[in-house]
Scaffold this motif. Sequence first.
Motif, PDB file in Angstrom:
ATOM      1  N   TRP A  76      99.858  16.008  25.007  1.00  0.00           N
ATOM      2  CA  TRP A  76     100.989  16.889  24.733  1.00  0.00           C
ATOM      3  C   TRP A  76     100.508  18.328  24.725  1.00  0.00           C
ATOM      4  O   TRP A  76      99.300  18.558  24.606  1.00  0.00           O
ATOM      5  N   PRO A  77     101.403  19.312  24.916  1.00  0.00           N
ATOM      6  CA  PRO A  77     102.821  19.201  25.293  1.00  0.00           C
ATOM      7  C   PRO A  77     102.964  19.069  26.804  1.00  0.00           C
ATOM      8  O   PRO A  77     102.006  19.241  27.544  1.00  0.00           O
ATOM      9  N   GLY A  78     104.185  18.832  27.272  1.00  0.00           N
ATOM     10  CA  GLY A  78     104.444  18.752  28.707  1.00  0.00           C
ATOM     11  C   GLY A  78     104.555  20.129  29.342  1.00  0.00           C
ATOM     12  O   GLY A  78     104.339  20.273  30.545  1.00  0.00           O
ATOM     13  N   ILE A  79     104.933  21.118  28.556  1.00  0.00           N
ATOM     14  CA  ILE A  79     105.001  22.510  29.006  1.00  0.00           C
ATOM     15  C   ILE A  79     104.164  23.334  28.044  1.00  0.00           C
ATOM     16  O   ILE A  79     104.374  23.269  26.820  1.00  0.00           O
ATOM     17  N   THR A  80     103.208  24.089  28.568  1.00  0.00           N
ATOM     18  CA  THR A  80     102.279  24.791  27.705  1.00  0.00           C
ATOM     19  C   THR A  80     101.919  26.136  28.293  1.00  0.00           C
ATOM     20  O   THR A  80     102.070  26.369  29.497  1.00  0.00           O
ATOM     21  N   THR A  81     101.422  27.016  27.420  1.00  0.00           N
ATOM     22  CA  THR A  81     100.925  28.316  27.870  1.00  0.00           C
ATOM     23  C   THR A  81      99.418  28.432  27.717  1.00  0.00           C
ATOM     24  O   THR A  81      98.787  29.219  28.417  1.00  0.00           O
ATOM     25  N   ASN A  82      98.820  27.629  26.826  1.00  0.00           N
ATOM     26  CA  ASN A  82      97.396  27.798  26.530  1.00  0.00           C
ATOM     27  C   ASN A  82      96.563  26.516  26.597  1.00  0.00           C
ATOM     28  O   ASN A  82      95.463  26.524  27.126  1.00  0.00           O
ATOM     29  N   SER A  83      97.058  25.431  26.022  1.00  0.00           N
ATOM     30  CA  SER A  83      96.194  24.257  25.890  1.00  0.00           C
ATOM     31  C   SER A  83      96.986  22.963  25.922  1.00  0.00           C
ATOM     32  O   SER A  83      98.207  22.944  25.700  1.00  0.00           O
TER      33      SER A  83
ATOM     34  N   GLY B  25      90.751  15.240  21.964  1.00  0.00           N
ATOM     35  CA  GLY B  25      90.283  16.510  22.472  1.00  0.00           C
ATOM     36  C   GLY B  25      91.384  17.493  22.793  1.00  0.00           C
ATOM     37  O   GLY B  25      92.575  17.163  22.814  1.00  0.00           O
ATOM     38  N   THR B  26      90.935  18.747  23.059  1.00  0.00           N
ATOM     39  CA  THR B  26      91.814  19.836  23.448  1.00  0.00           C
ATOM     40  C   THR B  26      91.300  20.422  24.758  1.00  0.00           C
ATOM     41  O   THR B  26      90.089  20.597  24.931  1.00  0.00           O
ATOM     42  N   ILE B  27      92.236  20.738  25.651  1.00  0.00           N
ATOM     43  CA  ILE B  27      91.882  21.255  26.975  1.00  0.00           C
ATOM     44  C   ILE B  27      92.451  22.658  27.098  1.00  0.00           C
ATOM     45  O   ILE B  27      93.665  22.868  26.977  1.00  0.00           O
ATOM     46  N   ASP B  28      91.587  23.629  27.368  1.00  0.00           N
ATOM     47  CA  ASP B  28      92.002  25.021  27.515  1.00  0.00           C
ATOM     48  C   ASP B  28      92.499  25.245  28.940  1.00  0.00           C
ATOM     49  O   ASP B  28      91.730  25.190  29.897  1.00  0.00           O
ATOM     50  N   VAL B  29      93.779  25.524  29.104  1.00  0.00           N
ATOM     51  CA  VAL B  29      94.359  25.786  30.433  1.00  0.00           C
ATOM     52  C   VAL B  29      94.908  27.197  30.510  1.00  0.00           C
ATOM     53  O   VAL B  29      95.699  27.527  31.395  1.00  0.00           O
ATOM     54  N   SER B  30      94.486  28.054  29.601  1.00  0.00           N
ATOM     55  CA  SER B  30      95.054  29.401  29.526  1.00  0.00           C
ATOM     56  C   SER B  30      94.768  30.223  30.770  1.00  0.00           C
ATOM     57  O   SER B  30      95.535  31.136  31.106  1.00  0.00           O
ATOM     58  N   ARG B  31      93.668  29.921  31.480  1.00  0.00           N
ATOM     59  CA  ARG B  31      93.305  30.719  32.646  1.00  0.00           C
ATOM     60  C   ARG B  31      93.992  30.250  33.927  1.00  0.00           C
ATOM     61  O   ARG B  31      93.854  30.889  34.972  1.00  0.00           O
ATOM     62  N   LEU B  32      94.695  29.141  33.871  1.00  0.00           N
ATOM     63  CA  LEU B  32      95.364  28.629  35.063  1.00  0.00           C
ATOM     64  C   LEU B  32      96.585  29.464  35.400  1.00  0.00           C
ATOM     65  O   LEU B  32      97.261  29.990  34.509  1.00  0.00           O
ATOM     66  N   ALA B  33      96.867  29.568  36.688  1.00  0.00           N
ATOM     67  CA  ALA B  33      98.079  30.251  37.118  1.00  0.00           C
ATOM     68  C   ALA B  33      99.295  29.417  36.734  1.00  0.00           C
ATOM     69  O   ALA B  33      99.208  28.203  36.505  1.00  0.00           O
ATOM     70  N   LYS B  34     100.438  30.068  36.668  1.00  0.00           N
ATOM     71  CA  LYS B  34     101.662  29.345  36.346  1.00  0.00           C
ATOM     72  C   LYS B  34     101.959  28.327  37.440  1.00  0.00           C
ATOM     73  O   LYS B  34     101.757  28.564  38.627  1.00  0.00           O
ATOM     74  N   GLY B  35     102.458  27.158  37.020  1.00  0.00           N
ATOM     75  CA  GLY B  35     102.806  26.142  37.992  1.00  0.00           C
ATOM     76  C   GLY B  35     102.630  24.745  37.435  1.00  0.00           C
ATOM     77  O   GLY B  35     102.324  24.553  36.248  1.00  0.00           O
ATOM     78  N   ALA B  36     102.840  23.758  38.301  1.00  0.00           N
ATOM     79  CA  ALA B  36     102.733  22.353  37.930  1.00  0.00           C
ATOM     80  C   ALA B  36     101.329  21.840  38.234  1.00  0.00           C
ATOM     81  O   ALA B  36     100.725  22.195  39.243  1.00  0.00           O
ATOM     82  N   TYR B  37     100.819  20.972  37.368  1.00  0.00           N
ATOM     83  CA  TYR B  37      99.471  20.425  37.493  1.00  0.00           C
ATOM     84  C   TYR B  37      99.483  18.951  37.127  1.00  0.00           C
ATOM     85  O   TYR B  37     100.460  18.424  36.569  1.00  0.00           O
ATOM     86  N   VAL B  38      98.347  18.298  37.426  1.00  0.00           N
ATOM     87  CA  VAL B  38      98.157  16.896  37.059  1.00  0.00           C
ATOM     88  C   VAL B  38      96.889  16.788  36.238  1.00  0.00           C
ATOM     89  O   VAL B  38      95.815  17.221  36.669  1.00  0.00           O
ATOM     90  N   LEU B  39      97.023  16.228  35.032  1.00  0.00           N
ATOM     91  CA  LEU B  39      95.883  15.941  34.168  1.00  0.00           C
ATOM     92  C   LEU B  39      95.446  14.503  34.403  1.00  0.00           C
ATOM     93  O   LEU B  39      96.281  13.589  34.423  1.00  0.00           O
TER      94      LEU B  39
END
Length: 994
Positions: free
Chosen positions: A919-926, A962-976
């Motif tokens: 979680w979450p499905g929509i995030t800004t940072n992690s 765990g926690t995954i830092d995605v703050s540096r990713l560009a806006k858009g859809a991804y697959v974990l």
Amino acid sequence: MNKTSVILPVTLICLALAGYFLYKAPQSSSLSLEVNAGKKKKKSKEVKAMFHDQRVRYEYEMIRDGATGKIPKGIHDRELQQAYRIPLRERGGNLFLSPFGDNSYTAAGPNNIGGRTRAVVFDKRFGTGSNRVIIAGAVSGGIFRSADGGSTWTLVTPLNNIHNVTALAQDPRPGKENIWYAGGGEPYGNSASAIGAFYLGYGLLKSVDNGLTWSRVSSTFNGDLERFDDAYDIVHEIVVNPTNGHVYIAAHRRLIRSTDEGASFSTVFIGSQPSAADNGQMDIVCTNTGRLYLSVNGGLPDQDRRGVWTSSTGNSGSWTRFAGGQTIGTDSITGWRGNSYGAGGAISDVSKRIILALAPSNNNILYAFYENGLLGEGSSAKPEADLFKFDFGANTVANLSANMPDFNLQQDGIDPISVQEGYNMLVAVKPDNPNVVFVGGTNLYRSTNGFTSTTATSWIGGYQYWGTGASSASIVIYPENHPDIHNLVFDPTNANRALCATDGGLHLTDNIMATNSTTEPVAWNTINNYQTTQYYHANIQHNSTQFHFIGGMQDNSCFIRVNDDNKQIRLSFGDGGATAIAKLNSGSDFTFYVTSQLGTLVRSVPNDAIEITPNGLTDNEAGGFGDFVTYFGIDNDNPTDLYYVNFNRVFRTTNAQTATSSSGWTELTGIASQVNPSNPSGDDISIRTIELSRGPYISTHAMYFGTTKGNVFRLNDPRNAAATATPVDITPPQIKTWIADQNTFLNVADIAVNPNNDEEIMVVYSNYTVTTSGGEQTAFNIWWTNNAKSATPTWKLIEGNLTLPSIRSCAIVARKDAAGKAYSDYYVGTSVGLYSSFGVKDTLDANKPINWKREGGATLNYAVVNSLAYRPQDNTLLLGTHGNGMYYTQIPTANFLPNANTGVDDPVRNDKNFIQYSWPGITTNSLQFRIGNMFEVRKLVIMVHNLNGQLVYRNETGYQNGTIDVSRLAKGAYVLSISSGDYKQQFVRKFVKQ
């Protein structure tokens, strides 16, 4: 037999100057060194015939029924019908959900040399208004049309037809010029023979819109495509009578006529044995007033039919012979040697092809050019063809044979004039001057006095004329022309402008009468963008991401493509075979390996080109040291390791960059003893393909190879294996049963190894069928296993919906989806195009049929794909077609992990006992995730991919929340994706980064 007696049809000449690639010097520049091949042995006429037989045998063994030795009746029609029903591969909407997307194929040339061409015609209206139409026919490439005078070409052969053209004709009547006819088939130089035919014609083609579209003439394809049993299987010449539009087909051993523009045909001249495939060439010409002249091979079994005939009507029974009588010295023209006679005048059946040419400016003049049976070899070599001139206006006959080209060079097959047993013969007359006559064989010659003497003869094409007394080291191709001359046609608006058709495509001169140079009087320009070459093998540079391609072609040696330049560079002469680029870093740092027919292997580096064919080889009756197409296997990721094939013997070098013919080689005797126990040094069984594990060399690597007996073998640790090490026979059990029960011979055409897991291999057989002991024809030609290193691999048949074609090549392409999951694409090159399949293991595990889809759409059509070369670093797939040159594609989402042995079962996905949720499905940072209760898991591999499949995040942790830092990713859809370290479990979820 020692290697030093190797027979080279011409001296092999290879690239040898540093900086060549950097400066792109023209091919005519001084770039060659003589290959140190030892003393050349003279070839007798019998050995030359064996040489031709070797090519026939090689191609015949690819497709014959493995048990009966016959070509299956009607197989080409049936395989095409199946190919039409197979859908094209098309892109899915979501790459993550549907990784099976389409590929885009790009032509890779060569565009500066074409394949063998016998037919080319200027539209008779050429130069009138906007008309710039030229139509040409490549022997196995199809009908090509140019609307701009030869600058660009369009393949216009209909998709539902074979690409085989040897004769073209336009209806010359006013108002009828948009009607064209085409036919195919070759009795010599290709694969037609008594034992089977490979590229026969199949009916006439007709166009009514000036060559834009073509269709088969329904009354002309009644026989079996794959064997010579029909009048239209071999068409030597087509002519349309300008007075009434009657169409005459000079077919093999018969002349056929249509009086209704092709709606129906009837035979008007025939021998008693029309279905025999030898000695049946005919030629036909027609005057402006409708008189016909017909030549019949001087070796035809019907002695009373041999010679040259004429008729004013073309009707059956109306033909009168005026040259080439039945009895030598009695009813034959004085000096005529166009009929086949043995010692003391006894009748024989040795072929003597006869071709004709009318003088366009004076149709009373006819030239007849024929094989005379003499031998153009050795110190006493004689011209191999004679020329007669008939002047029906003056009622005279002139024997011009004493003046046939002989420049006193005494180069076997080159000078004096050589016609290679009728394979390449030409006679043509300049449209505006009946005394300017051209004859062709290996080379092209011009006489300005009608060959009434030798003083007005010039050498104007083929090999380069280099002056009296030159050595074989000087043999090079005439600038922008090519040896083996088949046709010469003239621009209707300019009699000095001509097109020449050769084994190297088409060549244009603006002044065929030029005399500006002593040794090279005529300047030619090779027609570009006429992509019709016939590849046996193609390869790619593997230690680079550049688009450096190399390949060996029928008739056209080996060429290399550097970067994006489709104007490829010649590396050798003769017929090309297996090739490899070991290194190409810059213009002055390269290593290539090229081969030519029957066994020659050459290494080329800056300033040196040396033959390194091992000593001590088995030779055959043609004096060669291998099959017609010479084969070797190179370790693409460790290119110092090279394995040379000598029939069933294999020679290894681990220092290919320094090996010589006499040093650096070890024979792997255990291979020959296993492949051919009863005849380890024989030539009755051959190894046709070798494939090795990928990646930096480790001791668990394997070499897989297949034979013409149908067996597949594995040699473990091939670099370090003892010379006597015995390979493991891993032949699919059903194939092995056929071999034992039927004495079957099957051609293993190719083997593909998964670049990440050498336990997974695919094996393809090129034979159309095998007839079982019960008489049933069956074909099991595509096999797959993922435990190839076991003692007895488990094989699966994966033909699926592709049961009829001849399978020539294969590749396993390693990929990954958007979640990082590894998967593979599977490709097979066939006699009717390229096909791919996805998820073979999943499909088999689900007990579902394998589904193949056709690749390349209108770009590849149904081309014969003889060779596939695959570079897993960037998923570049190279195609070598037999008749349409090279193509390549880059397949997305490469996943090259060599020596990873990733051949494990697909992971269990989204088991909550492994990972409960993220979680979450929509995030800004992690993102966060929570594990389940699989505490036996030691490691987690965490990856994030964008929807294009690109990896943008990777981390490894223990089995813990765990926690995954995605703050540096560009806006858009991804697959974990979160996988266990052993890849048995995987959690996958999409998310959106805001």
